[in-house]
Scaffold this motif. Structure first.
Motif, PDB file in Angstrom:
ATOM      1  N   GLU A  99       0.828  -1.211   0.000  1.00 39.04           N
ATOM      2  CA  GLU A  99       0.000   0.000   0.000  1.00 39.04           C
ATOM      3  C   GLU A  99       0.860   1.258   0.000  1.00 39.04           C
ATOM      4  O   GLU A  99       0.638   2.183  -0.783  1.00 39.04           O
ATOM      5  CB  GLU A  99      -0.924  -0.015   1.221  1.00 39.04           C
ATOM      6  CG  GLU A  99      -2.001   1.050   1.191  1.00 39.04           C
ATOM      7  CD  GLU A  99      -3.164   0.676   0.275  1.00 39.04           C
ATOM      8  OE1 GLU A  99      -4.103   1.472   0.200  1.00 39.04           O
ATOM      9  OE2 GLU A  99      -3.137  -0.388  -0.367  1.00 39.04           O
ATOM     10  N   ASN A 100       1.846   1.305   0.884  1.00 45.10           N
ATOM     11  CA  ASN A 100       2.710   2.481   0.986  1.00 45.10           C
ATOM     12  C   ASN A 100       4.019   2.088   1.660  1.00 45.10           C
ATOM     13  O   ASN A 100       4.020   1.524   2.747  1.00 45.10           O
ATOM     14  CB  ASN A 100       2.006   3.593   1.783  1.00 45.10           C
ATOM     15  CG  ASN A 100       2.871   4.821   1.951  1.00 45.10           C
ATOM     16  OD1 ASN A 100       3.396   5.053   3.032  1.00 45.10           O
ATOM     17  ND2 ASN A 100       3.029   5.601   0.910  1.00 45.10           N
ATOM     18  N   GLU A 132       5.043   0.442  -4.441  1.00 44.39           N
ATOM     19  CA  GLU A 132       3.899   0.914  -3.671  1.00 44.39           C
ATOM     20  C   GLU A 132       2.813   1.401  -4.627  1.00 44.39           C
ATOM     21  O   GLU A 132       3.091   1.772  -5.775  1.00 44.39           O
ATOM     22  CB  GLU A 132       4.302   2.026  -2.710  1.00 44.39           C
ATOM     23  CG  GLU A 132       4.741   3.318  -3.391  1.00 44.39           C
ATOM     24  CD  GLU A 132       5.087   4.424  -2.402  1.00 44.39           C
ATOM     25  OE1 GLU A 132       5.170   4.141  -1.191  1.00 44.39           O
ATOM     26  OE2 GLU A 132       5.282   5.569  -2.844  1.00 44.39           O
ATOM     27  N   ASN A 135       1.165   7.258  -2.450  1.00 39.33           N
ATOM     28  CA  ASN A 135       1.995   7.942  -1.477  1.00 39.33           C
ATOM     29  C   ASN A 135       1.258   9.173  -0.968  1.00 39.33           C
ATOM     30  O   ASN A 135       0.203   9.533  -1.473  1.00 39.33           O
ATOM     31  CB  ASN A 135       3.341   8.335  -2.095  1.00 39.33           C
ATOM     32  CG  ASN A 135       4.458   8.361  -1.067  1.00 39.33           C
ATOM     33  OD1 ASN A 135       4.245   8.731   0.078  1.00 39.33           O
ATOM     34  ND2 ASN A 135       5.646   7.958  -1.475  1.00 39.33           N
ATOM     35  N   TYR A 136       1.865   9.816   0.019  1.00 39.80           N
ATOM     36  CA  TYR A 136       1.244  10.986   0.627  1.00 39.80           C
ATOM     37  C   TYR A 136       1.627  12.263  -0.115  1.00 39.80           C
ATOM     38  O   TYR A 136       2.770  12.441  -0.510  1.00 39.80           O
ATOM     39  CB  TYR A 136       1.658  11.108   2.091  1.00 39.80           C
ATOM     40  CG  TYR A 136       1.054  10.037   2.959  1.00 39.80           C
ATOM     41  CD1 TYR A 136      -0.219  10.189   3.481  1.00 39.80           C
ATOM     42  CD2 TYR A 136       1.753   8.857   3.222  1.00 39.80           C
ATOM     43  CE1 TYR A 136      -0.788   9.193   4.264  1.00 39.80           C
ATOM     44  CE2 TYR A 136       1.188   7.860   3.996  1.00 39.80           C
ATOM     45  CZ  TYR A 136      -0.081   8.039   4.519  1.00 39.80           C
ATOM     46  OH  TYR A 136      -0.640   7.053   5.277  1.00 39.80           O
ATOM     47  N   TRP A 141      -3.426  10.965   1.147  1.00 47.61           N
ATOM     48  CA  TRP A 141      -2.804   9.857   0.424  1.00 47.61           C
ATOM     49  C   TRP A 141      -3.449   9.765  -0.939  1.00 47.61           C
ATOM     50  O   TRP A 141      -4.668   9.867  -1.076  1.00 47.61           O
ATOM     51  CB  TRP A 141      -3.017   8.567   1.197  1.00 47.61           C
ATOM     52  CG  TRP A 141      -2.327   7.369   0.609  1.00 47.61           C
ATOM     53  CD1 TRP A 141      -1.068   6.930   0.862  1.00 47.61           C
ATOM     54  CD2 TRP A 141      -2.881   6.445  -0.340  1.00 47.61           C
ATOM     55  NE1 TRP A 141      -0.791   5.793   0.137  1.00 47.61           N
ATOM     56  CE2 TRP A 141      -1.881   5.474  -0.611  1.00 47.61           C
ATOM     57  CE3 TRP A 141      -4.101   6.337  -0.996  1.00 47.61           C
ATOM     58  CZ2 TRP A 141      -2.082   4.424  -1.492  1.00 47.61           C
ATOM     59  CZ3 TRP A 141      -4.304   5.302  -1.882  1.00 47.61           C
ATOM     60  CH2 TRP A 141      -3.298   4.351  -2.112  1.00 47.61           C
ATOM     61  N   GLN A 143      -3.518   7.595  -4.707  1.00 45.48           N
ATOM     62  CA  GLN A 143      -3.123   6.404  -5.442  1.00 45.48           C
ATOM     63  C   GLN A 143      -2.432   6.775  -6.750  1.00 45.48           C
ATOM     64  O   GLN A 143      -2.770   7.749  -7.409  1.00 45.48           O
ATOM     65  CB  GLN A 143      -4.354   5.551  -5.750  1.00 45.48           C
ATOM     66  CG  GLN A 143      -4.022   4.266  -6.483  1.00 45.48           C
ATOM     67  CD  GLN A 143      -5.190   3.320  -6.566  1.00 45.48           C
ATOM     68  OE1 GLN A 143      -6.246   3.627  -6.040  1.00 45.48           O
ATOM     69  NE2 GLN A 143      -5.004   2.194  -7.211  1.00 45.48           N
TER      70      GLN A 143
END
Length: 229
Positions: A99-100, A132, A135-136, A141, A143
């Motif tokens: 996911e991250n 991943e 990210n932020y 966050w 996608q």
């Protein structure tokens, strides 16, 4: 005079050279010229143990990345790689998604993927690639879209083939990741039919407005010709 003419030519050449950019302005790092002692290189892509926001379209981006390197990539490889897909986790290159990376594996901010090679006698025996899915950006966050996933997977596969980083921002091995697109592939696939219907409706509306405008313009012209002579 001959001396003056020679001096002018010399000064002209110096001026041209000073204005001409260097042909090899960028440096390139190569980890290994021949990292693999066999061919084809087997690849396992884990598209079953995937994070929540994984998109099936990411698999396609990895396939495109493999084709990119088989077709010569960025031209920096000393050999031509040949890949073979396998369902075995004992493959030469193993690719998976998280996911991250910051939250799950404690990676530094801005790192969108990594390739971890395992060496024996100076050759790769296995490379684990982790990508991943987002990210932020600030506090939120986001996608990654398919374009970003394609760039990230190309970059990490470059490491798996023995390439290091380039300081040329135009090169795929430049160590910087930017969010090249923010089109969520999951939403795109979910609402694709709705988006197509909306686009068609908008096109029909525009055509109707255009036809109505032309008809109105013709009527106005007739009235002007009749009453404003």
């Amino acid at each position: 005079m001959p001396q003056m003419k020679l001096l002018r030519i010399t000064l002209l050449l110096l001026l041209v050279l000073s204005l001409t950019p260097a042909a090899c302005a960028y440096s390139y790092e190569r980890i290994l010229d021949e990292p693999w002692d066999h061919s084809p290189i087997t690849v396992f892509i884990d598209d079953e143990n995937v994070p929540l926001h994984y998109s099936p379209t990411y698999y396609t981006q990895v396939e495109k990345s493999l084709e990119y390197w088989e077709e010569g990539g960025n031209g920096k490889l000393a050999y031509t790689p040949v890949f073979e897909f396998t369902n075995s986790e004992k493959a030469d290159i193993r690719i998976r998604w998280v996911e991250n990376l910051e939250n799950i594996e404690g990676a530094p901010a801005g790192v969108a993927g990594y390739a971890k090679p395992h060496l024996v006698n100076g050759r790769f025996v296995r490379v684990d690639i982790v990508l991943e899915v987002g990210n932020y950006q600030g506090r939120g966050w986001r996608q990654y879209g398919d374009g970003t996933m394609l760039a990230i997977s190309k970059h990490e596969l470059g490491h798996a083939l023995g390439l290091g980083h380039s300081d040329d921002p135009r090169d795929i091995m430049y160590p910087e990741y930017e969010l090249r697109d923010d089109v969520n592939p999951l939403l795109l696939s979910k609402y694709a039919s709705l988006l197509r219907t909306g686009a068609l409706a908008a096109l029909v509306a525009l055509l109707f407005i255009g036809i109505s405008w032309r008809s109105s313009r013709k009527k106005r012209k007739k009235l002007e010709d009749k009453y404003l002579k």
